[in-house]
Design a protein around this motif. Structure first.
Motif, PDB file in Angstrom:
ATOM      1  N   SER A  19       0.786  -1.239   0.000  1.00  0.00           N
ATOM      2  CA  SER A  19       0.000   0.000   0.000  1.00  0.00           C
ATOM      3  C   SER A  19       0.815   1.284   0.000  1.00  0.00           C
ATOM      4  O   SER A  19       0.326   2.322   0.422  1.00  0.00           O
ATOM      5  CB  SER A  19      -0.940   0.025   1.210  1.00  0.00           C
ATOM      6  OG  SER A  19      -0.223   0.220   2.410  1.00  0.00           O
ATOM      7  N   ASP A  88      -9.604   1.063   2.170  1.00  0.00           N
ATOM      8  CA  ASP A  88      -9.037  -0.218   1.759  1.00  0.00           C
ATOM      9  C   ASP A  88      -7.736  -0.093   0.980  1.00  0.00           C
ATOM     10  O   ASP A  88      -7.064  -1.090   0.734  1.00  0.00           O
ATOM     11  CB  ASP A  88     -10.068  -0.980   0.905  1.00  0.00           C
ATOM     12  CG  ASP A  88      -9.755  -2.462   0.802  1.00  0.00           C
ATOM     13  OD1 ASP A  88      -8.796  -2.923   1.442  1.00  0.00           O
ATOM     14  OD2 ASP A  88     -10.455  -3.168   0.063  1.00  0.00           O
ATOM     15  N   ARG A  92      -3.499  -2.887  -0.127  1.00  0.00           N
ATOM     16  CA  ARG A  92      -3.343  -3.360  -1.496  1.00  0.00           C
ATOM     17  C   ARG A  92      -1.965  -3.061  -2.093  1.00  0.00           C
ATOM     18  O   ARG A  92      -1.356  -2.043  -1.771  1.00  0.00           O
ATOM     19  CB  ARG A  92      -4.408  -2.698  -2.378  1.00  0.00           C
ATOM     20  CG  ARG A  92      -5.828  -2.877  -1.870  1.00  0.00           C
ATOM     21  CD  ARG A  92      -6.270  -4.324  -1.933  1.00  0.00           C
ATOM     22  NE  ARG A  92      -7.607  -4.512  -1.349  1.00  0.00           N
ATOM     23  CZ  ARG A  92      -8.261  -5.660  -1.359  1.00  0.00           C
ATOM     24  NH1 ARG A  92      -7.716  -6.719  -1.915  1.00  0.00           N
ATOM     25  NH2 ARG A  92      -9.459  -5.744  -0.805  1.00  0.00           N
ATOM     26  N   SER A 110      -9.368  -0.145  -8.171  1.00  0.00           N
ATOM     27  CA  SER A 110     -10.140  -1.026  -7.288  1.00  0.00           C
ATOM     28  C   SER A 110     -10.768  -2.190  -8.055  1.00  0.00           C
ATOM     29  O   SER A 110     -11.012  -3.256  -7.479  1.00  0.00           O
ATOM     30  CB  SER A 110     -11.225  -0.231  -6.558  1.00  0.00           C
ATOM     31  OG  SER A 110     -12.240   0.199  -7.447  1.00  0.00           O
ATOM     32  N   PHE A 113      -9.346  -5.764  -7.935  1.00  0.00           N
ATOM     33  CA  PHE A 113      -9.450  -6.562  -6.718  1.00  0.00           C
ATOM     34  C   PHE A 113     -10.916  -6.900  -6.457  1.00  0.00           C
ATOM     35  O   PHE A 113     -11.680  -6.049  -5.975  1.00  0.00           O
ATOM     36  CB  PHE A 113      -8.866  -5.797  -5.529  1.00  0.00           C
ATOM     37  CG  PHE A 113      -7.433  -5.368  -5.726  1.00  0.00           C
ATOM     38  CD1 PHE A 113      -6.395  -6.240  -5.450  1.00  0.00           C
ATOM     39  CD2 PHE A 113      -7.132  -4.106  -6.225  1.00  0.00           C
ATOM     40  CE1 PHE A 113      -5.076  -5.869  -5.649  1.00  0.00           C
ATOM     41  CE2 PHE A 113      -5.817  -3.722  -6.429  1.00  0.00           C
ATOM     42  CZ  PHE A 113      -4.790  -4.606  -6.140  1.00  0.00           C
ATOM     43  N   PHE A 116     -12.310  -5.843  -3.125  1.00  0.00           N
ATOM     44  CA  PHE A 116     -12.088  -4.469  -2.647  1.00  0.00           C
ATOM     45  C   PHE A 116     -13.274  -4.024  -1.799  1.00  0.00           C
ATOM     46  O   PHE A 116     -14.433  -4.175  -2.189  1.00  0.00           O
ATOM     47  CB  PHE A 116     -11.901  -3.513  -3.830  1.00  0.00           C
ATOM     48  CG  PHE A 116     -11.302  -2.193  -3.437  1.00  0.00           C
ATOM     49  CD1 PHE A 116      -9.944  -2.060  -3.248  1.00  0.00           C
ATOM     50  CD2 PHE A 116     -12.112  -1.072  -3.251  1.00  0.00           C
ATOM     51  CE1 PHE A 116      -9.389  -0.834  -2.888  1.00  0.00           C
ATOM     52  CE2 PHE A 116     -11.567   0.144  -2.891  1.00  0.00           C
ATOM     53  CZ  PHE A 116     -10.197   0.271  -2.699  1.00  0.00           C
TER      54      PHE A 116
END
Length: 306
Positions: A19, A88, A92, A110, A113, A116
């Motif tokens: 992230s 979120d 990631r 997003s 994923f 997500f």
């Protein structure tokens, strides 16, 4: 793999696969590299300290439930208090677009994923750039969905309260006129004037205020963290979209102040989606239209290095 941004005064180690999390942020002071962020203890999980981004919302959503434009949405609860906290993107891996010693750009979609934790499709772009004794950070979002999406964001650095052994404590100057009354960090009413422990407008040692509070009505765009003994100041210059700030200066189990303070510029109030749906004014929630791009920047400047 970690990426390092560095010049002759500042060094940042970040983890794009986790992230873009800031593992360390150091400054060269008195010929020694010193940590500005609270170091991560051995065997501790990521996000305990360091710094990370919060999006597409910051802080808590009670029970992970919110309403928007007449519909009810459920996101996963991810905190011990049965809230969904800090969005979120902090969980990631990001795709690196640029990675040099003085500039870093990464994106996240997003839609890549399936799990997500947000019901609308967004694309994020994050930029970091070094210039002499300053670093800028930005986060922008693009609505890739066909409907409006409520969004917000913030940054969450855990700063040390002592740069060197000469520092008794840090001085935090937050030019905020109001703070939200709350129960367990969820606002219970409109923001009220700051007072006593919540008033951070005057120069004084931070002490032991046991804060985890959301502030608003900032009268200036600079937050200052002062290490008086070391004669070093950190200036946190924020864009106008950051209408709120969360200050986290907690106590340990014995009532003693912990050695860090989290200074979190955020665009909206805690539980902002629901308060916006209830008609509260000044929540800071952004309604992002399809294909619209929105975001902002902060600039961290370190003064007094020698």
């Amino acid at each position: 793999m970690a990426h390092i941004l560095k010049n002759d005064q500042i060094e940042l180690t970040l983890l794009p696969e986790q992230s873009c999390y800031w593992h360390t942020l150091r400054v060269l002071f008195e010929e020694k590299w010193r940590d500005l962020l609270e170091p991560i203890p051995d065997k501790e999980p990521p996000f305990r300290f360091g710094s990370y981004m919060m999006a597409p919302w910051s802080n808590r959503i009670p029970q992970g439930v919110f309403e928007f434009e007449g519909k009810r949405y459920q996101v996963r609860k991810n905190f011990f208090d049965a809230t969904a906290i800090h969005g979120d993107v902090r969980y990631r891996p990001w795709t690196i677009e640029t990675a040099t010693p003085e500039k870093f750009v990464a994106t996240l979609n997003s839609n890549d994923f399936p799990d997500f934790n947000y019901p609308f499709k967004l694309k994020f772009k994050h930029t970091l750039e070094f210039k002499r004794n300053a670093m800028s950070m930005s986060l922008f979002m693009e609505n890739k969905d066909k409907v409006n999406a409520p969004v917000g964001m913030g940054f969450h650095p855990f700063f040390k309260r002592r740069l060197t052994e000469r520092d008794q404590d840090a001085i935090l100057l937050l030019p905020a006129e109001k703070v939200y009354p709350d129960i367990k960090c969820i606002p219970t009413g409109p923001a009220i004037p700051v007072s006593n422990e919540t008033d951070l407008r005057k120069e004084k040692f931070l002490g032991n205020p046991n804060l985890d509070h959301c502030y608003t009505e900032l009268t200036q765009n600079v937050i200052r963290l002062i290490y008086k003994g070391s004669k070093v100041e950190l200036h946190y210059e924020i864009d106008p979209i950051f209408t709120h700030a969360v200050i986290y200066a907690p106590q340990d189990e014995n009532g003693k102040a912990k050695d860090f303070v989290a200074i979190e510029p955020v665009t909206h109030v805690n539980n902002g989606f629901n308060l916006y749906a209830q008609g509260w004014k000044g929540t800071g929630i952004k309604v992002l239209k399809p294909a619209e791009v929105w975001g902002g920047s902060c600039k961290l400047t370190v003064h007094g290095l020698r």
